[in-house]
Write an enzyme that holds these catalytic residues in place. Structure first.
Site, PDB file in Angstrom:
ATOM      1  N   HIS A  21       0.854  -1.187   0.000  1.00 35.95           N
ATOM      2  CA  HIS A  21       0.000   0.000   0.000  1.00 35.95           C
ATOM      3  C   HIS A  21       0.894   1.241   0.000  1.00 35.95           C
ATOM      4  O   HIS A  21       1.692   1.451   0.915  1.00 35.95           O
ATOM      5  CB  HIS A  21      -0.931  -0.008   1.207  1.00 35.95           C
ATOM      6  CG  HIS A  21      -1.948  -1.097   1.141  1.00 35.95           C
ATOM      7  ND1 HIS A  21      -2.424  -1.741   2.260  1.00 35.95           N
ATOM      8  CD2 HIS A  21      -2.585  -1.656   0.081  1.00 35.95           C
ATOM      9  CE1 HIS A  21      -3.314  -2.656   1.891  1.00 35.95           C
ATOM     10  NE2 HIS A  21      -3.418  -2.617   0.576  1.00 35.95           N
ATOM     11  N   ALA A  22       0.728   2.064  -1.033  1.00 38.94           N
ATOM     12  CA  ALA A  22       1.693   3.120  -1.336  1.00 38.94           C
ATOM     13  C   ALA A  22       1.893   4.115  -0.197  1.00 38.94           C
ATOM     14  O   ALA A  22       3.009   4.595   0.028  1.00 38.94           O
ATOM     15  CB  ALA A  22       1.242   3.857  -2.599  1.00 38.94           C
ATOM     16  N   ARG A  23       0.848   4.431   0.541  1.00 40.98           N
ATOM     17  CA  ARG A  23       0.917   5.500   1.540  1.00 40.98           C
ATOM     18  C   ARG A  23       1.594   5.075   2.841  1.00 40.98           C
ATOM     19  O   ARG A  23       1.845   5.907   3.710  1.00 40.98           O
ATOM     20  CB  ARG A  23      -0.491   5.985   1.852  1.00 40.98           C
ATOM     21  CG  ARG A  23      -1.392   4.922   2.477  1.00 40.98           C
ATOM     22  CD  ARG A  23      -2.848   5.342   2.434  1.00 40.98           C
ATOM     23  NE  ARG A  23      -3.753   4.332   2.978  1.00 40.98           N
ATOM     24  CZ  ARG A  23      -5.072   4.364   2.813  1.00 40.98           C
ATOM     25  NH1 ARG A  23      -5.625   5.351   2.133  1.00 40.98           N
ATOM     26  NH2 ARG A  23      -5.838   3.415   3.322  1.00 40.98           N
ATOM     27  N   GLU A  24       1.913   3.802   2.980  1.00 39.35           N
ATOM     28  CA  GLU A  24       2.402   3.274   4.248  1.00 39.35           C
ATOM     29  C   GLU A  24       3.930   3.328   4.283  1.00 39.35           C
ATOM     30  O   GLU A  24       4.620   2.320   4.224  1.00 39.35           O
ATOM     31  CB  GLU A  24       1.843   1.865   4.450  1.00 39.35           C
ATOM     32  CG  GLU A  24       0.318   1.889   4.518  1.00 39.35           C
ATOM     33  CD  GLU A  24      -0.337   0.528   4.607  1.00 39.35           C
ATOM     34  OE1 GLU A  24       0.377  -0.483   4.772  1.00 39.35           O
ATOM     35  OE2 GLU A  24      -1.583   0.466   4.512  1.00 39.35           O
ATOM     36  N   ARG A  77      -3.312   4.754  -2.072  1.00 43.71           N
ATOM     37  CA  ARG A  77      -3.109   3.406  -1.538  1.00 43.71           C
ATOM     38  C   ARG A  77      -2.750   2.371  -2.607  1.00 43.71           C
ATOM     39  O   ARG A  77      -1.935   1.483  -2.378  1.00 43.71           O
ATOM     40  CB  ARG A  77      -4.399   2.980  -0.824  1.00 43.71           C
ATOM     41  CG  ARG A  77      -4.496   1.526  -0.392  1.00 43.71           C
ATOM     42  CD  ARG A  77      -5.848   1.319   0.269  1.00 43.71           C
ATOM     43  NE  ARG A  77      -6.227  -0.066   0.443  1.00 43.71           N
ATOM     44  CZ  ARG A  77      -6.135  -0.723   1.596  1.00 43.71           C
ATOM     45  NH1 ARG A  77      -5.628  -0.126   2.653  1.00 43.71           N
ATOM     46  NH2 ARG A  77      -6.544  -1.982   1.689  1.00 43.71           N
ATOM     47  N   ASN A  94      -3.107  -5.754  -2.128  1.00 42.09           N
ATOM     48  CA  ASN A  94      -3.334  -6.757  -1.091  1.00 42.09           C
ATOM     49  C   ASN A  94      -4.744  -7.324  -1.129  1.00 42.09           C
ATOM     50  O   ASN A  94      -5.225  -7.893  -0.145  1.00 42.09           O
ATOM     51  CB  ASN A  94      -3.044  -6.182   0.297  1.00 42.09           C
ATOM     52  CG  ASN A  94      -2.532  -7.234   1.248  1.00 42.09           C
ATOM     53  OD1 ASN A  94      -1.794  -8.141   0.861  1.00 42.09           O
ATOM     54  ND2 ASN A  94      -2.907  -7.135   2.519  1.00 42.09           N
ATOM     55  N   ARG A  95      -5.422  -7.165  -2.262  1.00 46.68           N
ATOM     56  CA  ARG A  95      -6.684  -7.845  -2.553  1.00 46.68           C
ATOM     57  C   ARG A  95      -6.596  -8.586  -3.887  1.00 46.68           C
ATOM     58  O   ARG A  95      -7.586  -9.122  -4.355  1.00 46.68           O
ATOM     59  CB  ARG A  95      -7.849  -6.844  -2.626  1.00 46.68           C
ATOM     60  CG  ARG A  95      -8.061  -5.977  -1.406  1.00 46.68           C
ATOM     61  CD  ARG A  95      -8.572  -6.759  -0.227  1.00 46.68           C
ATOM     62  NE  ARG A  95      -8.961  -5.891   0.875  1.00 46.68           N
ATOM     63  CZ  ARG A  95      -8.118  -5.390   1.763  1.00 46.68           C
ATOM     64  NH1 ARG A  95      -6.823  -5.675   1.687  1.00 46.68           N
ATOM     65  NH2 ARG A  95      -8.538  -4.595   2.744  1.00 46.68           N
ATOM     66  N   HIS A 148       3.061  -3.393   6.905  1.00 46.99           N
ATOM     67  CA  HIS A 148       2.032  -2.377   6.670  1.00 46.99           C
ATOM     68  C   HIS A 148       2.042  -1.379   7.832  1.00 46.99           C
ATOM     69  O   HIS A 148       2.789  -1.513   8.796  1.00 46.99           O
ATOM     70  CB  HIS A 148       0.641  -3.028   6.596  1.00 46.99           C
ATOM     71  CG  HIS A 148       0.429  -3.869   5.391  1.00 46.99           C
ATOM     72  ND1 HIS A 148      -0.289  -3.450   4.295  1.00 46.99           N
ATOM     73  CD2 HIS A 148       0.843  -5.138   5.104  1.00 46.99           C
ATOM     74  CE1 HIS A 148      -0.315  -4.411   3.384  1.00 46.99           C
ATOM     75  NE2 HIS A 148       0.371  -5.444   3.857  1.00 46.99           N
ATOM     76  N   TYR A 150      -1.322   0.930   9.748  1.00 41.62           N
ATOM     77  CA  TYR A 150      -0.911   1.223  11.099  1.00 41.62           C
ATOM     78  C   TYR A 150      -1.690   0.308  12.035  1.00 41.62           C
ATOM     79  O   TYR A 150      -2.549  -0.456  11.606  1.00 41.62           O
ATOM     80  CB  TYR A 150      -1.210   2.701  11.423  1.00 41.62           C
ATOM     81  CG  TYR A 150      -2.677   3.070  11.381  1.00 41.62           C
ATOM     82  CD1 TYR A 150      -3.440   3.142  12.544  1.00 41.62           C
ATOM     83  CD2 TYR A 150      -3.305   3.293  10.165  1.00 41.62           C
ATOM     84  CE1 TYR A 150      -4.784   3.472  12.510  1.00 41.62           C
ATOM     85  CE2 TYR A 150      -4.654   3.618  10.118  1.00 41.62           C
ATOM     86  CZ  TYR A 150      -5.385   3.707  11.288  1.00 41.62           C
ATOM     87  OH  TYR A 150      -6.725   4.002  11.229  1.00 41.62           O
ATOM     88  N   GLU A 223       1.451  -4.948  11.139  1.00 44.20           N
ATOM     89  CA  GLU A 223       1.017  -3.551  11.087  1.00 44.20           C
ATOM     90  C   GLU A 223       1.804  -2.761  12.126  1.00 44.20           C
ATOM     91  O   GLU A 223       1.735  -3.044  13.325  1.00 44.20           O
ATOM     92  CB  GLU A 223      -0.485  -3.451  11.376  1.00 44.20           C
ATOM     93  CG  GLU A 223      -1.368  -4.218  10.415  1.00 44.20           C
ATOM     94  CD  GLU A 223      -1.709  -3.410   9.166  1.00 44.20           C
ATOM     95  OE1 GLU A 223      -1.350  -2.208   9.117  1.00 44.20           O
ATOM     96  OE2 GLU A 223      -2.344  -3.977   8.256  1.00 44.20           O
TER      97      GLU A 223
END
Length: 276
Positions: A21-24, A77, A94-95, A148, A150, A223
């Site tokens: 997920h790009a924003r993580e 994301r 991740n889906r 990942h 959070y 996470e």
């Protein structure tokens, strides 16, 4: 291009990926810190003994780069593939894995900014690459960890359902709690340990695919960094990353103990001696 860091030492493999997920952003930070410690810390020799570490800091490089282009894109994301019919971008990586694909916790809308599962399993070049590496090394892979943020969770299969657990769930749960204890002893917060589906069902995850298709004995989603959602303060990384590193040492210790031929031979000799 995605960048691989591979430490090749032994016959067993630990496979760790970040930033599906790009924003993580804390995920690639943790991956790079792990690389730094393994490459530069003299005490890391034990973590390398008999184990290969496959580390992919950024699974989703196009999405990650997109989040860095402007503040308005910071919370993107998905991947950045384009739906030519609707003009929308991206799939939730991740889906998108081909195990129980799209049976729960996904969107079928290509313009959904969060959980669109894609037009079919493995529609994304990013998930295909990860799948291929896992399948090519399936006999050697003993641990898979997807990073990942959070929430400070450490979860294991199944992710697609919370109705039942795999028969090996006690082993998965036990190791996760050992990792959590190691992080807590280093001054960090404990992880919330449970099956991913008990937290919330979501199908097509890489951890379910690793466990259910590839046959990796230990598969987790980790996470990181509770309390800050996706915008984790950079100044705190120097505090929390060493704490999380202790958790990875616990992971590696279990893999060596359970699967290394050297450790297996030592246990066999000890049992022989006890039975003399």
């Amino acid at each position: 291009m995605a960048a691989w860091i591979i430490f090749t030492i032994g016959l067993l493999s630990i496979w760790q990926v970040g930033c599906i997920h790009a924003r993580e952003w804390v995920a690639p930070a943790m991956a790079l810190y792990l690389i730094h410690r393994l490459a530069n810390d003299p005490d890391a020799r034990q973590e390398l003994d008999g184990v290969d570490w496959y580390i992919l800091p950024v699974v989703n490089p196009d999405g990650y780069e997109y989040t860095r282009t402007s503040r308005s894109n910071r919370l993107w994301r998905k991947t950045r593939s384009k739906n030519n019919l609707l003009g929308c971008f991206g799939v939730d990586g991740n889906r998108n894995y081909g195990f129980k694909w799209a049976v729960s916790g996904v969107s079928s809308n290509p313009c959904d900014t969060e959980t669109y599962a894609g037009p079919k399993p493995f529609s994304e070049v990013e998930t295909v690459m990860v799948r291929n590496i896992m399948m090519e090394n399936s006999k050697r892979l003993k641990l898979y960890v997807s990073l990942h943020s959070y929430g400070q969770y450490l979860v294991y299969p199944w992710g697609y359902t919370g109705d039942y657990l795999p028969k090996e769930w006690k082993k998965l749960d036990s190791l996760a709690r050992e990792v959590s204890d190691a992080v807590q002893r280093a001054g960090g917060k404990p992880f919330k340990v449970l099956s991913a589906g008990k937290w919330y069902p979501a199908a097509g995850g890489s951890d379910d695919f690793a466990f259910g298709v590839v046959g990796v004995p230990y598969s987790y989603t980790m996470e990181l960094t509770d309390g800050y959602e996706f915008i984790y303060p950079e100044r705190l990384l120097r505090v929390v990353l060493p704490q999380f590193y202790e958790g990875f040492k616990a992971f590696a210790g279990q893999i060596r103990k359970e699967f290394s031929p050297k450790f297996t031979e030592q246990r066999y000799r000890m049992n022989e001696c006890e039975n003399c």
